[in-house]
Design a protein around this motif. Sequence first.
Motif, PDB file in Angstrom:
ATOM      1  N   TYR A 256       0.858  -1.192   0.000  1.00 22.36           N
ATOM      2  CA  TYR A 256       0.000   0.000   0.000  1.00 22.36           C
ATOM      3  C   TYR A 256       0.892   1.240   0.000  1.00 22.36           C
ATOM      4  O   TYR A 256       1.640   1.485   0.946  1.00 22.36           O
ATOM      5  N   ILE A 257       0.812   2.015  -1.085  1.00 20.66           N
ATOM      6  CA  ILE A 257       1.559   3.265  -1.199  1.00 20.66           C
ATOM      7  C   ILE A 257       0.580   4.423  -0.994  1.00 20.66           C
ATOM      8  O   ILE A 257      -0.385   4.569  -1.744  1.00 20.66           O
ATOM      9  N   SER A 258       0.824   5.229   0.027  1.00 21.06           N
ATOM     10  CA  SER A 258      -0.022   6.399   0.288  1.00 21.06           C
ATOM     11  C   SER A 258       0.673   7.639  -0.266  1.00 21.06           C
ATOM     12  O   SER A 258       1.746   8.023   0.214  1.00 21.06           O
ATOM     13  N   ASP A 259       0.082   8.240  -1.272  1.00 22.58           N
ATOM     14  CA  ASP A 259       0.657   9.416  -1.922  1.00 22.58           C
ATOM     15  C   ASP A 259       0.182  10.667  -1.176  1.00 22.58           C
ATOM     16  O   ASP A 259      -0.911  11.175  -1.403  1.00 22.58           O
ATOM     17  N   GLU A 260       1.047  11.147  -0.272  1.00 24.95           N
ATOM     18  CA  GLU A 260       0.709  12.309   0.545  1.00 24.95           C
ATOM     19  C   GLU A 260       1.435  13.568   0.079  1.00 24.95           C
ATOM     20  O   GLU A 260       1.757  14.438   0.882  1.00 24.95           O
ATOM     21  N   PHE A 272       1.112  13.861   8.742  1.00 31.52           N
ATOM     22  CA  PHE A 272       0.691  12.950   7.683  1.00 31.52           C
ATOM     23  C   PHE A 272      -0.743  12.531   7.978  1.00 31.52           C
ATOM     24  O   PHE A 272      -1.125  12.331   9.133  1.00 31.52           O
ATOM     25  N   ALA A 273      -1.525  12.376   6.923  1.00 31.92           N
ATOM     26  CA  ALA A 273      -2.941  12.066   7.092  1.00 31.92           C
ATOM     27  C   ALA A 273      -3.217  10.573   7.187  1.00 31.92           C
ATOM     28  O   ALA A 273      -4.256  10.162   7.708  1.00 31.92           O
ATOM     29  N   SER A 274      -2.292   9.747   6.699  1.00 33.85           N
ATOM     30  CA  SER A 274      -2.566   8.316   6.566  1.00 33.85           C
ATOM     31  C   SER A 274      -3.090   7.704   7.864  1.00 33.85           C
ATOM     32  O   SER A 274      -4.152   7.074   7.891  1.00 33.85           O
ATOM     33  N   GLU A 275      -2.351   7.888   8.946  1.00 35.22           N
ATOM     34  CA  GLU A 275      -2.752   7.279  10.219  1.00 35.22           C
ATOM     35  C   GLU A 275      -3.647   8.203  11.031  1.00 35.22           C
ATOM     36  O   GLU A 275      -4.711   7.793  11.518  1.00 35.22           O
ATOM     37  N   PRO A 282       0.526   2.718   6.004  1.00 35.85           N
ATOM     38  CA  PRO A 282       0.906   2.192   4.685  1.00 35.85           C
ATOM     39  C   PRO A 282       2.322   1.638   4.706  1.00 35.85           C
ATOM     40  O   PRO A 282       3.061   1.800   5.684  1.00 35.85           O
ATOM     41  N   ASP A 283       2.707   0.992   3.623  1.00 29.40           N
ATOM     42  CA  ASP A 283       4.062   0.468   3.489  1.00 29.40           C
ATOM     43  C   ASP A 283       5.036   1.543   3.034  1.00 29.40           C
ATOM     44  O   ASP A 283       6.218   1.519   3.389  1.00 29.40           O
ATOM     45  N   ILE A 284       4.537   2.467   2.219  1.00 29.89           N
ATOM     46  CA  ILE A 284       5.347   3.558   1.681  1.00 29.89           C
ATOM     47  C   ILE A 284       4.496   4.826   1.677  1.00 29.89           C
ATOM     48  O   ILE A 284       3.303   4.773   1.366  1.00 29.89           O
ATOM     49  N   ILE A 285       5.109   5.945   2.030  1.00 27.00           N
ATOM     50  CA  ILE A 285       4.464   7.256   1.897  1.00 27.00           C
ATOM     51  C   ILE A 285       5.336   8.113   0.982  1.00 27.00           C
ATOM     52  O   ILE A 285       6.562   8.134   1.118  1.00 27.00           O
TER      53      ILE A 285
END
Length: 464
Positions: A256-260, A272-275, A282-285
């Motif tokens: 899962y790549i989160s494009d932030e 960061f918004a992911s968490e 994710p695995d990569i941001i």
Amino acid sequence: MTLLNSSFQSIRDWDNAHFLHPWEGMAYLGNNDRTFAESGQGIHVITADDSRLIDGPAGMWCVQLGYGNTEIADAMAQQAKEMAYFSPFNNANSAPAQLAHEIAKRTPGDLNHVFFTTGGSTAVDSALRFVQFRNNLLGKPEKKIVISRQKAYHGSTYLAASVSGKERDKGWLDQATHLTRFLPNVNPYTRSPDQTLDDFLNEKIDDLENMILETGADKVAAFIAEPILCSGGVIVPPQGYHKRCLEVCRKYDVLYISDEVVTGFGRLGHWFASEDVFGIQPDIITCAKGMTSGYVPMGACIISDRLIADVSGENAQDATFSNGFTYSGHPVSAAAGLKTIEIMERDGVLEHVRAITPLFEERLQALGELPLVGDARGMGLVGCVECVADAGADDTLDLDKSVGTLIDRHCQENGLILRPIINMCVFSPPLIITESELNKMFDILEMGIRLATEDLTRQGRFRA
């Protein structure tokens, strides 16, 4: 610096003759009448004719701390005096080492390895190349397909453009189509009137799982997703979407790549918004833009310890990750990034964004009551107003473009820059915007929409 002198027409001519701009409309090449933004202060840019305009898009989603910040400029100047450049291939430097440490402190979970790039596109390219590299070392050379989404934007370098899903960006340029698959639009506004939001969410999750199964889990390497599809029209997926997508990815060994690139560094009130906003690790941001407040180019691909462990130490197989840039970890950019973090923490910028967000959302939703507006959506300090003049018109695209152009023109005449995307007005102001400035921004936007509605009505092109 001012250009209001006898040479200004020459400078405009030079811009048209020699500066090939991004997303250049080739039919108008050499004949553009662009606004020259020559200086700025706070949330305002000042044009060549001394117009003072609220910068609604914060440059390109990036000027988090506004214009004229002497602390950032001084930090950059001091670093340039001490060490303007070092070769990241052969040496190290204190500024990027410290910035990598500060970023790792703020990322979710075990995302502790920061690969510096020149911007968002190269950050996404680097993430995708790392995924390919890892699977090659793991003996999975066929596991290379990346799943993305319609309306997604991930950059304009070759791989990043290949996983972007904005239809009108794909007309004349080649992409690595053999490496990509695209899911249907996740915009709740597009669902049928009789479909509930829960049913729509379930459908979108099924789209992902079915795509993995149809393609073959042994061939799907990664799913890439912006938390909010920003350039695609500020599309906010249904609540719970990202968590459930991550569960599907884990089930089938898909990264899962989160494009932030847009949402990172405060746009939604968190580093960061992911968490913090969407509840995922994710695995990569990937990030860029706001990490230097737009004062100088820089991006980053942030990779989890788990993934790094698969390809390092005893697992390295004597391999080299042969990906990098002359300006990876540029010390002047790193100095800007460090000062941006310092100022944001000292001045409580993230807290300010969270505090002012309710007013932003209240004013945004109120625009949805205007007759021309089909949808008003957003989150944090990023919003979009989508206008619909006549859904039954024969020239819908031309009409949509006219709507965006009219609103943009009226807003600029009254002191506000927008980012028109066909029939959508997109805005993401500097994070330092005050309540009174925010209200003024929305007052001008509302006026612009009303004036455009009057224009279209006179032309017989608006049908409520």
